[in-house]
Design a protein around this motif. Structure first.
Motif, PDB file in Angstrom:
ATOM      1  N   GLY A   1       0.592 -14.089 -12.287  1.00  0.00           N
ATOM      2  CA  GLY A   1       1.014 -15.374 -11.749  1.00  0.00           C
ATOM      3  C   GLY A   1       0.578 -15.620 -10.326  1.00  0.00           C
ATOM      4  O   GLY A   1       0.489 -16.778  -9.890  1.00  0.00           O
TER       5      GLY A   1
ATOM      6  N   ILE B   1      -4.098 -19.497 -17.990  1.00  0.00           N
ATOM      7  CA  ILE B   1      -3.212 -18.519 -17.347  1.00  0.00           C
ATOM      8  C   ILE B   1      -1.826 -19.107 -17.174  1.00  0.00           C
ATOM      9  O   ILE B   1      -0.816 -18.412 -17.328  1.00  0.00           O
ATOM     10  N   GLY B   2      -1.760 -20.399 -16.885  1.00  0.00           N
ATOM     11  CA  GLY B   2      -0.464 -21.044 -16.717  1.00  0.00           C
ATOM     12  C   GLY B   2       0.389 -20.966 -17.972  1.00  0.00           C
ATOM     13  O   GLY B   2       1.599 -20.722 -17.894  1.00  0.00           O
TER      14      GLY B   2
ATOM     15  N   ARG C   1      -7.871 -22.918  -8.706  1.00  0.00           N
ATOM     16  CA  ARG C   1      -7.513 -24.196  -9.324  1.00  0.00           C
ATOM     17  C   ARG C   1      -8.668 -25.190  -9.266  1.00  0.00           C
ATOM     18  O   ARG C   1      -8.865 -25.968 -10.190  1.00  0.00           O
TER      19      ARG C   1
ATOM     20  N   SER D   1       4.185 -27.796  -9.199  1.00  0.00           N
ATOM     21  CA  SER D   1       3.949 -26.665  -8.304  1.00  0.00           C
ATOM     22  C   SER D   1       5.240 -26.182  -7.659  1.00  0.00           C
ATOM     23  O   SER D   1       5.490 -24.970  -7.577  1.00  0.00           O
TER      24      SER D   1
ATOM     25  N   GLN E   1      -2.281 -18.032  -9.748  1.00  0.00           N
ATOM     26  CA  GLN E   1      -2.062 -19.466  -9.937  1.00  0.00           C
ATOM     27  C   GLN E   1      -1.847 -20.204  -8.628  1.00  0.00           C
ATOM     28  O   GLN E   1      -1.967 -21.429  -8.590  1.00  0.00           O
TER      29      GLN E   1
ATOM     30  N   TYR F   1       8.978 -18.515  -9.484  1.00  0.00           N
ATOM     31  CA  TYR F   1       8.307 -17.285  -9.054  1.00  0.00           C
ATOM     32  C   TYR F   1       9.159 -16.539  -8.030  1.00  0.00           C
ATOM     33  O   TYR F   1       9.227 -15.300  -8.042  1.00  0.00           O
TER      34      TYR F   1
ATOM     35  N   MET G   1       7.349 -24.170 -10.149  1.00  0.00           N
ATOM     36  CA  MET G   1       6.812 -22.844 -10.425  1.00  0.00           C
ATOM     37  C   MET G   1       6.990 -21.904  -9.236  1.00  0.00           C
ATOM     38  O   MET G   1       7.236 -20.702  -9.413  1.00  0.00           O
TER      39      MET G   1
ATOM     40  N   HIS H   1      -7.140 -21.904 -15.043  1.00  0.00           N
ATOM     41  CA  HIS H   1      -5.807 -22.094 -14.451  1.00  0.00           C
ATOM     42  C   HIS H   1      -4.807 -22.555 -15.508  1.00  0.00           C
ATOM     43  O   HIS H   1      -3.666 -22.084 -15.540  1.00  0.00           O
ATOM     44  N   ARG H   2      -5.254 -23.459 -16.397  1.00  0.00           N
ATOM     45  CA  ARG H   2      -4.359 -23.951 -17.446  1.00  0.00           C
ATOM     46  C   ARG H   2      -4.020 -22.846 -18.444  1.00  0.00           C
ATOM     47  O   ARG H   2      -2.869 -22.721 -18.872  1.00  0.00           O
TER      48      ARG H   2
END
Length: 235
Positions: free
Chosen positions: A76, A95-96, A85, A159, A79, A166, A162, A92-93
């Protein structure tokens, strides 16, 4: 044999991004790799960490929690790098999606262990129990909201959600740092209500840091208001 194309574009990270990535990896290393050692033990490897009777009795939740937390915290980290990005939006999408699922799994297994594992009072009191339930639920909610937000093209809300999720997921890293610092200063491990307080304080520190990061790095700049010259009005 398929070889990668020499013309394939490379990913270039700035020095600041490399430093940030290194700091996150080092910061996450204690709980992440300590958890992986526990997984190897439960898989039949040699015992290195202190014995955990809860893990031996019901190993599946803790194995899922360790693996999903490792993905969420380590993978993570990529990201949050603007260069990735910009240069690899498709990556990025992908892994997201992976870390969103991993984050939800980490929180769900954490909730399961908090409620169903029998902890001695020295390791989990009432305050820590309820904080774990509240933060685990909040982490799932934040990830779900982040997914909804990005589907609606609300980038800031995505963002920010997340980052907050995180920060909750990285609680174990800050708890490890505070625990080690306490042992160095005091000479003994914190237990009972004191341990609960240190663990809760670690989440408070992470969430405060997340809010500072959101306001400093993510919040879009305010649009400058253009003051139009008022028309000339005859008296």
């Amino acid at each position: 044999m398929i070889t990668p194309s020499r013309n394939a574009p490379k990913i270039y990270l700035t020095k600041t991004e490399w430093v940030a990535l290194g700091v996150i990896f080092v910061y996450s290393s204690i709980p992440a790799f300590g958890g992986l050692i526990r997984v190897l033990e439960l898989a039949g490897g040699p015992q290195i960490a202190p014995e955990n009777p809860r893990a031996l009795l019901t190993p599946t939740p803790i194995i899922l929690h360790i693996l999903s937390s490792f993905l969420f915290c380590i993978v993570g980290a990529f990201q949050f790098l603007p260069s990735i990005r910009r240069q690899r939006p498709a990556g990025h999408r992908v892994i997201g999606r992976v870390i969103a699922a991993a984050g939800c799994m980490s929180a769900l297994t954490g909730l399961w262990m908090t409620h169903f594992y029998v902890f001695p009072e020295a390791l989990q009191g009432a305050a820590l129990y309820w904080v774990r339930l509240a933060l685990g639920t909040a982490m799932i909610g934040l990830i779900i909201w982040a997914v909804i937000a990005i589907r609606s093209r609300r980038l800031f809300q995505h963002s920010a959600s997340m980052v907050r999720a995180y920060a909750i997921g990285q609680g174990a890293s800050t708890q490890s740092v505070l625990g080690v610092a306490w042992i160095i200063v005091v000479g003994s491990e914190a237990i009972g209500p004191l341990r609960d307080g240190l663990m809760i304080f670690a989440w408070v520190v992470n969430l405060i840091a997340a809010e500072i990061f959101i306001r400093a790095m993510l919040r879009p700049p305010k649009r400058r208001q253009k003051h139009a010259t008022p028309p000339f009005v005859r008296p």
